[in-house]
Design a protein around this motif. Structure first.
Motif, PDB file in Angstrom:
ATOM      1  N   ALA A  79       0.598  -1.449   0.400  1.00 16.25           N
ATOM      2  CA  ALA A  79      -0.022  -0.185   0.157  1.00 16.25           C
ATOM      3  C   ALA A  79       0.906   1.239   0.388  1.00 16.25           C
ATOM      4  O   ALA A  79       1.920   1.025  -0.049  1.00 16.25           O
ATOM      5  CB  ALA A  79      -0.672  -0.327   1.342  1.00 16.25           C
ATOM      6  N   THR A  80       0.537   2.641  -0.145  1.00 22.88           N
ATOM      7  CA  THR A  80       0.906   3.911  -0.311  1.00 22.88           C
ATOM      8  C   THR A  80       0.167   4.541   0.560  1.00 22.88           C
ATOM      9  O   THR A  80      -0.955   4.743   0.695  1.00 22.88           O
ATOM     10  CB  THR A  80       0.972   4.543  -1.192  1.00 22.88           C
ATOM     11  N   VAL A  81       0.919   5.005   1.271  1.00 22.80           N
ATOM     12  CA  VAL A  81       0.341   6.302   2.349  1.00 22.80           C
ATOM     13  C   VAL A  81      -0.038   7.248   2.017  1.00 22.80           C
ATOM     14  O   VAL A  81       0.923   7.943   0.473  1.00 22.80           O
ATOM     15  CB  VAL A  81       1.641   6.051   3.822  1.00 22.80           C
ATOM     16  N   LYS A  82      -1.400   7.308   2.613  1.00 20.57           N
ATOM     17  CA  LYS A  82      -1.981   9.271   1.448  1.00 20.57           C
ATOM     18  C   LYS A  82      -1.949  10.078   2.027  1.00 20.57           C
ATOM     19  O   LYS A  82      -1.752  11.422   2.240  1.00 20.57           O
ATOM     20  CB  LYS A  82      -3.278   8.269   1.169  1.00 20.57           C
ATOM     21  N   ALA A  83      -2.174   9.613   4.035  1.00 15.40           N
ATOM     22  CA  ALA A  83      -2.567  11.116   4.934  1.00 15.40           C
ATOM     23  C   ALA A  83      -2.380  10.341   6.483  1.00 15.40           C
ATOM     24  O   ALA A  83      -1.886   8.489   6.664  1.00 15.40           O
ATOM     25  CB  ALA A  83      -3.759  11.152   5.347  1.00 15.40           C
ATOM     26  N   LEU A  84      -1.728  11.031   7.155  1.00 11.16           N
ATOM     27  CA  LEU A  84      -2.197  10.349   8.378  1.00 11.16           C
ATOM     28  C   LEU A  84      -2.808  11.176   9.799  1.00 11.16           C
ATOM     29  O   LEU A  84      -2.709  12.526   9.234  1.00 11.16           O
ATOM     30  CB  LEU A  84      -0.760  11.037   9.301  1.00 11.16           C
ATOM     31  N   GLU A  85      -3.269  10.507  10.156  1.00 16.08           N
ATOM     32  CA  GLU A  85      -4.245  10.566  11.624  1.00 16.08           C
ATOM     33  C   GLU A  85      -4.786  11.186  12.321  1.00 16.08           C
ATOM     34  O   GLU A  85      -4.914  11.486  13.112  1.00 16.08           O
ATOM     35  CB  GLU A  85      -5.959  10.676  11.161  1.00 16.08           C
ATOM     36  N   THR A  86      -3.210  10.586  13.071  1.00 15.44           N
ATOM     37  CA  THR A  86      -2.720  10.824  14.484  1.00 15.44           C
ATOM     38  C   THR A  86      -2.581  11.867  14.515  1.00 15.44           C
ATOM     39  O   THR A  86      -1.407  12.509  14.841  1.00 15.44           O
ATOM     40  CB  THR A  86      -1.705   9.434  14.375  1.00 15.44           C
ATOM     41  N   LYS A  87      -2.157  12.018  15.984  1.00 16.76           N
ATOM     42  CA  LYS A  87      -1.512  13.357  16.684  1.00 16.76           C
ATOM     43  C   LYS A  87      -0.818  13.586  17.258  1.00 16.76           C
ATOM     44  O   LYS A  87      -0.449  12.106  17.883  1.00 16.76           O
ATOM     45  CB  LYS A  87      -2.871  13.647  16.743  1.00 16.76           C
ATOM     46  N   GLY A  88       0.352  14.098  18.169  1.00 21.45           N
ATOM     47  CA  GLY A  88       0.707  13.975  18.610  1.00 21.45           C
ATOM     48  C   GLY A  88       2.563  13.164  18.933  1.00 21.45           C
ATOM     49  O   GLY A  88       2.531  13.313  17.714  1.00 21.45           O
ATOM     50  N   ALA A  89       2.244  12.292  19.805  1.00 17.49           N
ATOM     51  CA  ALA A  89       3.361  11.767  20.518  1.00 17.49           C
ATOM     52  C   ALA A  89       3.908  10.673  19.062  1.00 17.49           C
ATOM     53  O   ALA A  89       4.832  10.389  18.643  1.00 17.49           O
ATOM     54  CB  ALA A  89       3.918  11.750  21.490  1.00 17.49           C
ATOM     55  N   MET A  90       2.474   9.902  18.491  1.00 20.78           N
ATOM     56  CA  MET A  90       2.638   9.128  17.709  1.00 20.78           C
ATOM     57  C   MET A  90       2.755   9.371  16.748  1.00 20.78           C
ATOM     58  O   MET A  90       3.322   8.609  15.410  1.00 20.78           O
ATOM     59  CB  MET A  90       0.935   7.999  17.917  1.00 20.78           C
ATOM     60  N   ARG A  91       2.055  10.923  16.424  1.00 25.93           N
ATOM     61  CA  ARG A  91       2.588  11.173  14.652  1.00 25.93           C
ATOM     62  C   ARG A  91       3.886  11.406  14.790  1.00 25.93           C
ATOM     63  O   ARG A  91       4.688  11.024  13.337  1.00 25.93           O
ATOM     64  CB  ARG A  91       1.908  12.335  14.374  1.00 25.93           C
ATOM     65  N   ARG A  92       4.900  11.745  15.681  1.00 25.65           N
ATOM     66  CA  ARG A  92       5.465  12.283  15.954  1.00 25.65           C
ATOM     67  C   ARG A  92       6.512  11.039  15.298  1.00 25.65           C
ATOM     68  O   ARG A  92       7.525  10.825  14.439  1.00 25.65           O
ATOM     69  CB  ARG A  92       6.448  12.642  16.489  1.00 25.65           C
ATOM     70  N   ARG A  93       6.645  10.271  15.647  1.00 25.23           N
ATOM     71  CA  ARG A  93       6.753   8.313  15.424  1.00 25.23           C
ATOM     72  C   ARG A  93       6.888   8.160  14.570  1.00 25.23           C
ATOM     73  O   ARG A  93       7.711   6.930  13.790  1.00 25.23           O
ATOM     74  CB  ARG A  93       6.602   7.304  16.585  1.00 25.23           C
ATOM     75  N   LEU A  94       5.404   8.348  13.618  1.00 23.57           N
ATOM     76  CA  LEU A  94       5.245   7.203  12.254  1.00 23.57           C
ATOM     77  C   LEU A  94       6.164   7.996  11.629  1.00 23.57           C
ATOM     78  O   LEU A  94       6.793   7.403  10.679  1.00 23.57           O
ATOM     79  CB  LEU A  94       4.099   7.378  12.441  1.00 23.57           C
ATOM     80  N   LEU A  95       6.213   9.042  11.805  1.00 24.77           N
ATOM     81  CA  LEU A  95       6.706  10.480  10.679  1.00 24.77           C
ATOM     82  C   LEU A  95       8.501   9.801  11.169  1.00 24.77           C
ATOM     83  O   LEU A  95       9.412   9.729   9.346  1.00 24.77           O
ATOM     84  CB  LEU A  95       6.770  11.864  10.931  1.00 24.77           C
ATOM     85  N   ASP A  96       8.683   9.525  12.289  1.00 26.23           N
ATOM     86  CA  ASP A  96      10.627   9.468  11.965  1.00 26.23           C
ATOM     87  C   ASP A  96      10.636   7.925  11.682  1.00 26.23           C
ATOM     88  O   ASP A  96      12.054   7.844  11.556  1.00 26.23           O
ATOM     89  CB  ASP A  96      10.566   8.962  13.566  1.00 26.23           C
ATOM     90  N   ILE A  97       9.808   6.986  11.490  1.00 25.13           N
ATOM     91  CA  ILE A  97      10.003   5.990  11.120  1.00 25.13           C
ATOM     92  C   ILE A  97       9.638   5.681   9.406  1.00 25.13           C
ATOM     93  O   ILE A  97       9.938   4.859   8.851  1.00 25.13           O
ATOM     94  CB  ILE A  97       9.824   4.552  11.305  1.00 25.13           C
ATOM     95  N   GLY A  98       9.458   6.974   8.492  1.00 21.94           N
ATOM     96  CA  GLY A  98       9.325   7.120   7.297  1.00 21.94           C
ATOM     97  C   GLY A  98       7.823   7.272   6.852  1.00 21.94           C
ATOM     98  O   GLY A  98       7.561   7.101   5.820  1.00 21.94           O
ATOM     99  N   LEU A  99       7.045   7.330   7.574  1.00 21.85           N
ATOM    100  CA  LEU A  99       5.664   7.367   7.384  1.00 21.85           C
ATOM    101  C   LEU A  99       4.857   8.329   6.818  1.00 21.85           C
ATOM    102  O   LEU A  99       4.525   9.055   7.396  1.00 21.85           O
ATOM    103  CB  LEU A  99       4.608   6.691   8.287  1.00 21.85           C
ATOM    104  N   CYS A 100       5.313   9.123   6.139  1.00 22.76           N
ATOM    105  CA  CYS A 100       4.718  10.137   5.251  1.00 22.76           C
ATOM    106  C   CYS A 100       3.423  10.379   3.816  1.00 22.76           C
ATOM    107  O   CYS A 100       4.043   8.758   3.451  1.00 22.76           O
ATOM    108  CB  CYS A 100       5.824  11.071   5.482  1.00 22.76           C
ATOM    109  N   CYS A 101       3.276   9.993   3.249  1.00 21.04           N
ATOM    110  CA  CYS A 101       2.515  10.295   2.190  1.00 21.04           C
ATOM    111  C   CYS A 101       3.706  10.200   1.037  1.00 21.04           C
ATOM    112  O   CYS A 101       4.334  10.614   1.128  1.00 21.04           O
ATOM    113  CB  CYS A 101       2.226  11.861   2.066  1.00 21.04           C
ATOM    114  N   GLY A 102       2.892   9.251   0.094  1.00 19.48           N
ATOM    115  CA  GLY A 102       3.559   8.684  -0.562  1.00 19.48           C
ATOM    116  C   GLY A 102       4.598   7.380  -0.066  1.00 19.48           C
ATOM    117  O   GLY A 102       5.608   6.721  -1.193  1.00 19.48           O
ATOM    118  N   THR A 103       4.912   7.187   1.071  1.00 17.63           N
ATOM    119  CA  THR A 103       5.883   6.067   2.061  1.00 17.63           C
ATOM    120  C   THR A 103       4.824   4.837   0.797  1.00 17.63           C
ATOM    121  O   THR A 103       3.532   4.035   0.920  1.00 17.63           O
ATOM    122  CB  THR A 103       6.303   6.066   2.752  1.00 17.63           C
TER     123      THR A 103
END
Length: 77
Positions: free
Chosen positions: A15-39
């Motif tokens: 699958a391809t990531v389209k959006a992150l709807e999480t907030k706060g620390a979990m959003r930061r952690r997901l972004l840190d491991i590379g889960l951003c739009c288009g991944t």
């Protein structure tokens, strides 16, 4: 191709990531491991009880709990 959340893709599916709807620390952690739009993400396994699941993200296998995957919107390939 269908839009769903990350925890809905099956083992072996991509699958391809389209959006992150999480907030706060979990959003930061997901972004840190590379889960951003288009991944591109591939589900490579599930634990025996079904949670967490293992995902191949940018060359690394990461285990993520189902409750944390609910905020990751993906498009199945």
């Amino acid at each position: 191709m269908r839009v769903c959340t990350l925890n809905e893709i099956n083992v072996g599916e991509r699958a391809t990531v389209k959006a992150l709807e999480t907030k706060g620390a979990m959003r930061r952690r997901l972004l840190d491991i590379g889960l951003c739009c288009g991944t591109e993400v591939k589900c490579v396994g599930r634990s025996p009880l079904g949670d967490p699941s293992a995902y191949l993200i940018r060359g690394a296998v990461i285990a993520i709990r189902s409750c944390d995957c609910c905020g990751v919107i993906v498009r199945r390939r």
